[in-house]
Design a protein around this motif. Structure first.
Motif, short mmCIF file in Angstrom:
data_model
loop_
_atom_site.label_atom_id
_atom_site.label_comp_id
_atom_site.label_asym_id
_atom_site.label_seq_id
_atom_site.Cartn_x
_atom_site.Cartn_y
_atom_site.Cartn_z
N HIS A 1 0.73 -1.16 0.14
CA HIS A 1 -0.04 0.10 -0.11
C HIS A 1 0.71 1.18 0.02
CE1 HIS A 1 -3.72 2.20 0.73
NE2 HIS A 1 -3.08 2.86 1.62
N LEU A 2 1.96 1.35 0.77
CA LEU A 2 2.80 2.40 0.90
C LEU A 2 3.44 2.69 -0.57
CD1 LEU A 2 4.53 4.37 2.57
CD2 LEU A 2 6.47 2.31 2.64
N VAL A 3 3.78 1.38 -1.09
CA VAL A 3 4.71 1.59 -2.48
C VAL A 3 3.60 2.38 -3.64
CG1 VAL A 3 5.23 0.38 -4.74
CG2 VAL A 3 6.11 -0.17 -2.24
N GLU A 4 2.28 1.86 -3.33
CA GLU A 4 1.18 2.32 -4.30
C GLU A 4 1.00 3.82 -4.02
OE1 GLU A 4 -1.60 2.29 -7.31
OE2 GLU A 4 -0.02 0.64 -6.69
N ILE A 5 0.98 4.09 -2.81
CA ILE A 5 0.63 5.85 -2.37
C ILE A 5 1.79 6.48 -3.04
CG2 ILE A 5 0.64 7.35 -0.59
CD1 ILE A 5 -0.98 5.35 1.10
N LYS A 6 3.10 6.16 -2.71
CA LYS A 6 4.21 6.78 -3.26
C LYS A 6 4.22 6.78 -4.77
CE LYS A 6 7.32 5.81 0.43
NZ LYS A 6 8.66 5.15 0.82
N ARG A 7 3.65 5.92 -5.41
CA ARG A 7 3.60 5.95 -6.93
C ARG A 7 2.78 6.89 -7.62
NH1 ARG A 7 0.34 4.37 -10.65
NH2 ARG A 7 -0.91 3.26 -9.31
N LYS A 8 1.53 6.74 -6.80
CA LYS A 8 0.64 7.86 -7.13
C LYS A 8 1.00 9.37 -6.94
CE LYS A 8 -3.49 4.81 -6.49
NZ LYS A 8 -4.67 4.63 -5.67
N LEU A 9 1.59 9.49 -5.83
CA LEU A 9 2.20 10.96 -5.50
C LEU A 9 3.59 11.32 -6.39
CD1 LEU A 9 1.81 10.97 -1.41
CD2 LEU A 9 0.63 12.35 -3.17
N GLY A 10 3.94 10.41 -7.13
CA GLY A 10 5.19 10.61 -7.71
C GLY A 10 6.41 10.93 -7.14
N ILE A 11 6.38 10.17 -5.86
CA ILE A 11 7.75 10.24 -5.24
C ILE A 11 8.25 8.84 -5.44
CG2 ILE A 11 8.45 9.89 -2.75
CD1 ILE A 11 6.03 10.92 -1.71
N ASN A 12 9.58 9.25 -5.90
CA ASN A 12 10.62 8.06 -6.43
C ASN A 12 11.66 7.91 -5.43
OD1 ASN A 12 12.55 10.01 -7.17
ND2 ASN A 12 11.95 9.97 -9.11
N SER A 13 12.59 6.88 -5.58
CA SER A 13 13.65 6.45 -4.66
C SER A 13 14.64 7.85 -4.48
CB SER A 13 14.44 5.44 -5.15
OG SER A 13 13.69 4.34 -4.85
N LEU A 14 14.76 8.60 -5.69
CA LEU A 14 15.82 9.78 -5.39
C LEU A 14 15.09 10.98 -4.68
CD1 LEU A 14 18.28 11.00 -6.41
CD2 LEU A 14 17.30 11.74 -8.50
N GLN A 15 13.94 11.00 -4.87
CA GLN A 15 13.34 12.33 -4.36
C GLN A 15 13.21 11.87 -2.80
OE1 GLN A 15 9.54 12.18 -6.24
NE2 GLN A 15 9.91 13.95 -7.36
N GLU A 16 12.83 10.44 -2.31
CA GLU A 16 12.88 10.15 -1.17
C GLU A 16 14.14 10.06 -0.25
OE1 GLU A 16 10.93 6.21 1.15
OE2 GLU A 16 10.79 6.26 -1.12
N LEU A 17 15.01 9.95 -1.13
CA LEU A 17 16.48 10.22 -0.48
C LEU A 17 17.02 11.75 -0.19
CD1 LEU A 17 19.39 8.81 -0.01
CD2 LEU A 17 20.02 9.18 -2.33
N ARG A 18 16.80 12.43 -1.19
CA ARG A 18 16.86 13.72 -1.04
C ARG A 18 15.98 14.25 0.16
NH1 ARG A 18 15.50 15.89 -7.02
NH2 ARG A 18 17.33 15.25 -8.06
N GLN A 19 14.78 13.76 0.49
CA GLN A 19 14.07 14.25 1.75
C GLN A 19 14.45 13.76 2.78
OE1 GLN A 19 9.90 12.52 0.87
NE2 GLN A 19 9.62 14.18 -0.37
N ASN A 20 15.32 12.55 2.91
CA ASN A 20 15.83 11.87 4.07
C ASN A 20 16.98 12.75 4.27
OD1 ASN A 20 13.83 9.98 4.45
ND2 ASN A 20 15.17 8.54 3.33
#
Length: 184
Positions: free
Chosen positions: A64-83
């Protein structure tokens, strides 16, 4: 008389790890009554079932988390930047970082002041040298040489220009002497 079996961290009996073979647990099973063994088997089955259920729930939540991130357009690179951004904010808000930053700022200010004063001292020394009688005498000699060599140029000028002029005149004289020797 036997020593006590329960000595905290120094217990002599071991608890079998997951996956140890059953032969190692036979000794423990012999000390339990049939009723206690049945009770433990039921508890074991219940705990294993709970673990399986929790694993399934966790897998569903991750999906479900992966699906939400996909819908929001959040990819691994953006997640890394946010972290990284959040981690940097966490670091910069610590008192140790603030103290270090203040200390470095003060050190930079002191170094800047020191360099400024060193620059002032050097400038003053150059002025002292330029105003010294030895330098004035040297400058006059260079001016005399310049007027003899260059002739029509106005007096004064940059010290570098004077030296270049003297060097050019010396080179011109040398070339003229060589030409004169070759013609004789």
């Amino acid at each position: 008389m036997e020593p006590p079996r329960d000595q905290g961290l120094l217990r002599s009996d071991s608890i079998p790890e997951v996956g140890e073979d059953a032969a190692a647990t036979v000794g423990m099973a012999e000390t339990l009554s049939e009723e206690e063994q049945d009770e433990l088997r039921k508890e074991l089955a219940k705990v294993e079932e709970e673990i399986q259920t929790l694993s399934q729930v966790l897998a569903a939540k991750e999906k479900h988390l992966v699906e939400i991130k996909r819908k929001l357009g959040i990819n691994s690179l953006q997640e890394l930047r946010q972290n990284i951004t959040k981690s940097w904010q966490d670091v910069t808000s610590t008192t140790a970082y603030k103290r270090t930053s203040e200390t470095l700022s003060q050190a930079g200010q002191k170094a800047s002041a020191a360099f400024s004063s060193v620059g002032s001292v050097i400038t003053k020394k150059f002025e002292d040298v330029r105003n010294s009688p030895t330098f004035k005498s040297f400058e006059e000699k260079v001016e005399n040489l310049k007027s003899k060599v260059g002739g029509s140029k106005p007096a004064g000028g940059d010290f570098g220009e004077v030296l270049n002029s003297a060097a050019n005149a010396s080179a011109t004289e040398t070339i003229a002497e060589q030409t004169e020797e070759e013609t004789h």
